[in-house]
Structures are given as structure tokens and as C-alpha cells.
Enzyme design. Structure first.
Site, PDB file in Angstrom:
ATOM      1  N   ASN A  30      69.843  73.157  63.590  1.00 46.13           N
ATOM      2  CA  ASN A  30      70.264  72.957  62.185  1.00 46.13           C
ATOM      3  C   ASN A  30      69.450  73.779  61.187  1.00 46.13           C
ATOM      4  OD1 ASN A  30      68.107  71.263  62.843  1.00 46.13           O
ATOM      5  ND2 ASN A  30      68.657  69.767  61.289  1.00 46.13           N
ATOM      6  N   GLU A  40      59.476  65.219  65.472  1.00 46.42           N
ATOM      7  CA  GLU A  40      60.299  65.072  64.261  1.00 46.42           C
ATOM      8  C   GLU A  40      61.698  64.747  64.743  1.00 46.42           C
ATOM      9  OE1 GLU A  40      59.153  65.097  61.364  1.00 46.42           O
ATOM     10  OE2 GLU A  40      57.459  66.474  61.270  1.00 46.42           O
ATOM     11  N   CYS A  63      67.944  66.438  59.324  1.00 49.55           N
ATOM     12  CA  CYS A  63      67.320  65.173  59.744  1.00 49.55           C
ATOM     13  C   CYS A  63      66.981  64.332  58.524  1.00 49.55           C
ATOM     14  CB  CYS A  63      66.096  65.438  60.615  1.00 49.55           C
ATOM     15  SG  CYS A  63      64.982  66.646  59.926  1.00 49.55           S
TER      16      CYS A  63
HETATM   17  P1  NAI Z   1      68.457  67.942  71.299  1.00 43.96           P
HETATM   18  O1  NAI Z   1      67.352  67.068  70.834  1.00 43.96           O
HETATM   19  O2  NAI Z   1      68.895  67.749  72.701  1.00 43.96           O
HETATM   20  O3  NAI Z   1      68.076  69.487  71.096  1.00 43.96           O
HETATM   21  C1  NAI Z   1      66.976  69.944  70.338  1.00 43.96           C
HETATM   22  C2  NAI Z   1      66.192  70.985  71.129  1.00 43.96           C
HETATM   23  O4  NAI Z   1      65.677  70.385  72.313  1.00 43.96           O
HETATM   24  C3  NAI Z   1      67.020  72.193  71.607  1.00 43.96           C
HETATM   25  O5  NAI Z   1      66.229  73.342  71.551  1.00 43.96           O
HETATM   26  C4  NAI Z   1      67.301  71.838  73.054  1.00 43.96           C
HETATM   27  O6  NAI Z   1      67.567  72.948  73.862  1.00 43.96           O
HETATM   28  C5  NAI Z   1      66.008  71.170  73.456  1.00 43.96           C
HETATM   29  N1  NAI Z   1      66.102  70.291  74.620  1.00 43.96           N
HETATM   30  C6  NAI Z   1      67.182  69.638  75.092  1.00 43.96           C
HETATM   31  N2  NAI Z   1      66.858  68.912  76.178  1.00 43.96           N
HETATM   32  C7  NAI Z   1      65.541  69.110  76.405  1.00 43.96           C
HETATM   33  C8  NAI Z   1      64.608  68.614  77.366  1.00 43.96           C
HETATM   34  N3  NAI Z   1      64.979  67.772  78.319  1.00 43.96           N
HETATM   35  N4  NAI Z   1      63.317  69.001  77.266  1.00 43.96           N
HETATM   36  C9  NAI Z   1      62.920  69.835  76.284  1.00 43.96           C
HETATM   37  N5  NAI Z   1      63.750  70.349  75.367  1.00 43.96           N
HETATM   38  C10 NAI Z   1      65.053  69.988  75.406  1.00 43.96           C
HETATM   39  O7  NAI Z   1      69.633  67.709  70.289  1.00 43.96           O
HETATM   40  P2  NAI Z   1      71.165  68.217  70.336  1.00 43.96           P
HETATM   41  O8  NAI Z   1      71.780  67.849  71.634  1.00 43.96           O
HETATM   42  O9  NAI Z   1      71.231  69.610  69.900  1.00 43.96           O
HETATM   43  O10 NAI Z   1      71.796  67.288  69.198  1.00 43.96           O
HETATM   44  C11 NAI Z   1      72.062  65.914  69.454  1.00 43.96           C
HETATM   45  C12 NAI Z   1      71.817  65.096  68.209  1.00 43.96           C
HETATM   46  O11 NAI Z   1      70.447  65.146  67.869  1.00 43.96           O
HETATM   47  C13 NAI Z   1      72.530  65.550  66.957  1.00 43.96           C
HETATM   48  O12 NAI Z   1      73.819  65.062  66.897  1.00 43.96           O
HETATM   49  C14 NAI Z   1      71.646  64.989  65.885  1.00 43.96           C
HETATM   50  O13 NAI Z   1      71.982  63.640  65.631  1.00 43.96           O
HETATM   51  C15 NAI Z   1      70.269  65.036  66.472  1.00 43.96           C
HETATM   52  N6  NAI Z   1      69.491  66.198  66.001  1.00 43.96           N
HETATM   53  C16 NAI Z   1      68.482  65.977  65.117  1.00 43.96           C
HETATM   54  C17 NAI Z   1      67.763  67.044  64.614  1.00 43.96           C
HETATM   55  C18 NAI Z   1      66.663  66.861  63.645  1.00 43.96           C
HETATM   56  O14 NAI Z   1      66.419  67.738  62.851  1.00 43.96           O
HETATM   57  N7  NAI Z   1      65.941  65.767  63.701  1.00 43.96           N
HETATM   58  C19 NAI Z   1      68.079  68.417  64.986  1.00 43.96           C
HETATM   59  C20 NAI Z   1      69.119  68.550  65.973  1.00 43.96           C
HETATM   60  C21 NAI Z   1      69.795  67.457  66.443  1.00 43.96           C
END
Ligand code: NAI
Ligand code: MG
Length: 497
Positions: free
Chosen positions: A168, A266, A300
């Protein structure tokens, strides 16, 4: 250097951009991956792939960590702070010199409106400028021991730091982690999200062009499973900064536990914006429109719950609905007021929340449907949506939707507003709109959140610490506080007689 217009014209004619890098950035160069696998990145505004990038493996992660470890021990840890400061200052200048490229790539890859991407890139430059100034001010303390003793402390860099970045705010989140880590004397291995891999790679190259020694900042691209997980499990990593979902955050924390690796998390949010009857209505309306519709609500810290005092509820929500109906939707590069959401899967997730709410008989005041770019009939868009008078325990009041969906909760008075604001598993940020100074600060103290905005949502900049309570995570980024994550205090006591 190609201008914004040149880059957009190139994309329109060729369907891609020639400046996009391929390969990981390891040891100061775009390197060959261990296996020749690539994956597609998509333009959410068209719902179509526009470029390929390297799908990394645990071997690539290992190469990056080894490179960062060596750079930490040989060239960066002991670099004079003033020299680190000069490199970070130069980085800020080069980010601005590459503003158009970085912003067009960011907009294309994430879907966000170009004007917002320009703001993010300027913000990234400001982040490097801010932490450049901190490099040579990381002072320790001295301790009042008896006359024949001397006691003091120094702040040492924690070592190799891993940065797992979401889709994002790709360049903002990268800058927010890289700049303080580098300022403190740490080295970096970053893993950008597979939906938005490019600006982190470009940023690593800019750091190198600014004079950062090889290996101090490495970037490995690929999926969370194939590259994120091995990075968080790697014994050569001393600290992990993770931004993303609660579910993945928990997995990262568990992986970190094995080696007792430090973590900053975060995670999500469901942040309330408390609007009291005595507020400046215009100010509050402007604030809420930005709080929920900027970046199509994929923030977020989005203000996704409007907690509104009953006496102004009907009038205020109808003014919001009017503004929402007028929002111009479009492809990010056309500078719309509302862009697409980042992926087809994410669009489906948002639509699922609203479909279930409709089944429960929710009052959809405006929006509520999947849509497309009116100019092309393409892309992954969700109408800007307001759901009125939602009960506190409803899923729409409790769960992070991460889309352009505002949940309205009606409060009897300020005390009830406080109760509703805190009735949530998350505690990232909160907004307060009131003209009563005392009430604003009473609420600010009682709301359980890491940051409070009064009378301007998203007020503050890199100077202000940011981070969550409850399931929003722990640790703080930004500000001087953000530097502390990348330092470990060493106390030294000596007998001098
Ligand atoms: P995610 O948390 O899975 O992805 C974020 C990062 O973590 C990406 O770089 C991803 O490749 C990495 N990742 C994924 N699995 C991992 C693992 N097992 N170990 C280490 N790194 C890993 O989130 P995703 O699937 O993109 O989005 C799902 C939901 O998360 C969204 O719908 C939203 O609600 C939330 N989200 C919140 C964010 C924030 O800024 N707090 C940012 C992105 C998503
Ligand atoms: Mg993309």
C-alpha cells in the site's frame, strides 16, 4: 531524465516502462537470481500485467544476508556518523531528482493516484533528510557513580535488519525503515511486496548512487512464502521490521522467536474518527474524506470508523454522502480522486465484507459495489462506500476492510464516543474533531491508540512517532523514537582508582 509526461507516454505506447529493473539488488548491483524465475506485476487500474520481476528463493535471501553481514562488519558499523549523514542527505537529493520516475512507477504498480504517489516520494526524500540529521546526534549518557568510578552508555547498531514491506505504501514504508536503520549504522535486507516490487529496487540503486557502500542495502523480490519467510527465519538477521497483516505479523513474530530476533510490528487498524457536535464541520468533512478515501482506504492508519455525536449525525452523514458521490474515479496515472484497489483478490475481499453486510440488512448510504474505470471499463475498483448506523459488534465496526469503506457509528455523547472508539481489537491511530480544547485532550489521553490527530486527520510528519497498540502491533517508527529500534544500548562502568 524522463519527465512524468514522457513516462506516461512510454507506458501508453509500449505497455511497460524501460526503466524498470530486473533482478535482486545485492552487493551494489542488480544481480542474477539463483534460479531464472520471474513473476508478473500488475497495473491495478487496468487489471493487467505490465512487467515481470524476479521471483526469489531462500538462496537469494541467504546471499543478501551474507552480503549485509559482511558490509555491516567491514564498512558500515564503524563509518563516521558524519559520513553516513552525507550519504543519506545525498540520497534525499537523488530521490527528488528521480521524483517523476519513482512516482509514475509507484502509481502504476500500486494503482494509487499519481498526485498521492508524488507526495509519497517527496515524503521518502524527507525521511532520508530527517534521519541524515540524526546520524551524528545518537548520544549516550553518563551515570553518577562514586568518585572512583566512571559510567557511560553508547548506542550500538543492532546489526543486519530485515524489512518486510507491504503494497500500500511501498516507497514510504521502505524509506521509513531504511533511513533510521542506516543512520544508526545497521545494514538492510528488504523484501518488498510481490504486488509492488519496483520502487524498493530503484531506491536501493539510488542509495548506491549516493555513495552507500556495496552490500549495505540489499533488496530481494519474490513472494512472502519463498523470500519473506526465509528472511524472517534467517539466523543472520538481528532485527525485523514488518508492516502488513496481523496474520502474517504473528507468523513473523513466531519465526523471530526461534533465534530471539528483535521485531517491530506495524499491523492493521480500524481507526476511529470521533466527531463531536461542537466541531468545525467543514474541517471534519475534509478530514474524513481524506481519512477513508486516500489510497482507496488501503492505509493501515485510515480513519475507517466515523464515530459521530447523535445530534449532528443525519446532517453530517448526508453532507459526506454528497461529497462521496462526486468523487472522480479513474486510473492512477489520470490523477483521479479515487484510484483502484491493489489486486483482484483484494477487491474480492472488500466486496465480501459488503455483500455480507447487505445480507445482514446494513444501511448502505452510498456505493457498495465493485466497479471499473469509467474511461476504459477496466481495472479493480470499488465504489466509495459509506455504511450508516453500524452496531459496535458488527464485523464492519471490528474488522479491517482496507478499502474505500467508511463505517458510521452513532454516539449519544462524548463518553459514549470514547467507549465506541476503544471497543475494537486494534489501536493504531484515532482522529478527534471538536472545538473544545479540554475535551479534545481528555479524549486524546483516554483513546487507546499509538497516535492521535486532533482537528486534522494525518496531522504530523516524520518527526512524530508512529505505531500501534493492541493487535495493531508494537514498537514505534518515525521520529527519534524510530531510531531506537535500530540501536542497542551498551552500558560501561569502570573503576578508575
Ligand atoms: P501480508 O501481511 O501477507 O503481506 C505483507 C508483506 O509480508 C508482503 O511483503 C508479503 O510478501 C510478506 N509476507 C507474506 N507472508 C509472509 C511470511 N510468511 N513471512 C514473511 N513475510 C511474508 O498482507 P497481504 O496478504 O498483502 O494483505 C492482506 C491484508 O493485510 C490486507 O487486506 C490488509 O487488511 C492487511 N494489510 C495491512 C497493511 C498495513 O499497512 N498494516 C499493509 C498490507 C496489508
Ligand atoms: Mg503491481
Amino acid at each position: 531524465m524522463a519527465s512524468q509526461q514522457d513516462l506516461i507516454a512510454e507506458y501508453e505506447t509500449t505497455g511497460t516502462l524501460s526503466a524498470l529493473p530486473l533482478g535482486h539488488f545485492i552487493d551494489g548491483v542488480f544481480s542474477q537470481p539463483s534460479h531464472n524465475r520471474t513473476m508478473e506485476s500488475f497495473d491495478p487500474g487496468k487489471g493487467a500485467a505490465f512487467a515481470r520481476f524476479t521471483a526469489g528463493t531462500s538462496e537469494d535471501v541467504d546471499a543478501a544476508v551474507v552480503s549485509s553481514r559482511k558490509a555491516f562488519e567491514t564498512v558500515w558499523r564503524d563509518k563516521a556518523p558524519v559520513e553516513r549523514a552525507r550519504i543519506l542527505t545525498k540520497t534525499a537529493e537523488l530521490i527528488l531528482a528521480n521524483l517523476d520516475l519513482l512516482a509514475v512507477v509507484e502509481s502504476l504498480d500500486s494503482g494509487k493516484p499519481l498526485q498521492e504517489a508524488l507526495g509519497d516520494v517527496r515524503g521518502a526524500a524527507r525521511t532520508f533528510e530527517y534521519y541524515a540529521g540524526a546520524c551524528d546526534k545518537l548520544q549516550g549518557d553518563s551515570f553518577p557513580l562514586a568518585g572512583d568510578y566512571i559510567g557511560y552508555s553508547i548506542h550500538e547498531p543492532v546489526g543486519v535488519t530485515a524489512h518486510i514491506i507491504p503494497w500500500n505504501f511501498p516507497i514510504s514504508t521502505a524509506a521509513r525503515g531504511f533511513a533510521p536503520a542506516l543512520a544508526a549504522g545497521c545494514t538492510v535486507v528488504a523484501k518488498p511486496a510481490e504486488q509492488t516490487p519496483f520502487t524498493a529496487l530503484l531506491l536501493a540503486k539510488i542509495l548506491s548512487d549516493a555513495g552507500l557502500p556495496d552490500g549495505v542495502c540489499n533488496v530481494v523480490t519474490g513472494t512472502g512464502v519463498d523470500t519473506g519467510a526465509p528472511l524472517t527465519q534467517h539466523p543472520g538477521v538481528d532485527h525485523i521490521t514488518f508492516t502488513g497483516s496481523v496474520q502474517t505479523g504473528k507468523a513473523v513474530m513466531k519465526a523471530a522467536a526461534d533465534d530471539v530476533t528483535r521485531v517491530v510490528l506495524e499491523l492493521g487498524g480500524k481507526s476511529p474518527v470521533v466527531v463531536l457536535a461542537d466541531c468545525d464541520k467543514e474541517q471534519a468533512l475534509n478530514g474524513i474524506m481524506g481519512a477513508i478515501f486516500e489510497n482507496a482506504g488501503q492505509i493501515c492508519s485510515a480513519g475507517s470508523r466515523l464515530v459521530i455525536e447523535k445530534s449532528i449525525h443525519v446532517e453530517f452523514v448526508s453532507a459526506l454522502v454528497k461529497r462521496t458521490k462526486a468523487l472522480k474515479i479513474g486510473h492512477g496515472l489520470s490523477q483521479p480522486e479515487l484510484g483502484p484497489v491493489n489486486s483482484a483478490e483484494h477487491l474480492e475481499k472488500i466486496a465480501g465484507f459488503i455483500d455480507r453486510a447487505k445480507d445482514r440488512g446494513a444501511k448502505i448510504a452510498v456505493g457498495g459495489n465493485v466497479t471499473t474505470d469509467p474511461a476504459t471499463g477496466k481495472g479493480w475498483f470499488f465504489e466509495p462506500t459509506i455504511v450508516d448506523a453500524v452496531p459496535a459488534k458488527d464485523e464492519l465496526s471490528q474488522e479491517e476492510i482496507f478499502g474505500p469503506v467508511l463505517t458510521v457509528q452513532v454516539a449519544d455523547d462524548a463518553d459514549h464516543a470514547l467507549e465506541l472508539a476503544n471497543d475494537c481489537q486494534y489501536g493504531l491511530v484515532a482522529g478527534i474533531y471538536t472545538s473544545n480544547f479540554a475535551k479534545a485532550h481528555q479524549l486524546a489521553r483516554k483513546i487507546d491508540a499509538g497516535q492521535i490527530y486532533i482537528n486534522e486527520y494525518f496531522a504530523g510528519g516524520i518527526e512524530v512517532p508512529f505505531g500501534g497498540n493492541k493487535k495493531s502491533g508494537f514498537g514505534r517508527e518515525k521520529g527519534i523514537e524510530g531510531l531506537k529500534s535500530y540501536c542497542k544500548t551498551k552500558s560501561i562502568a569502570a573503576k578508575i582508582s
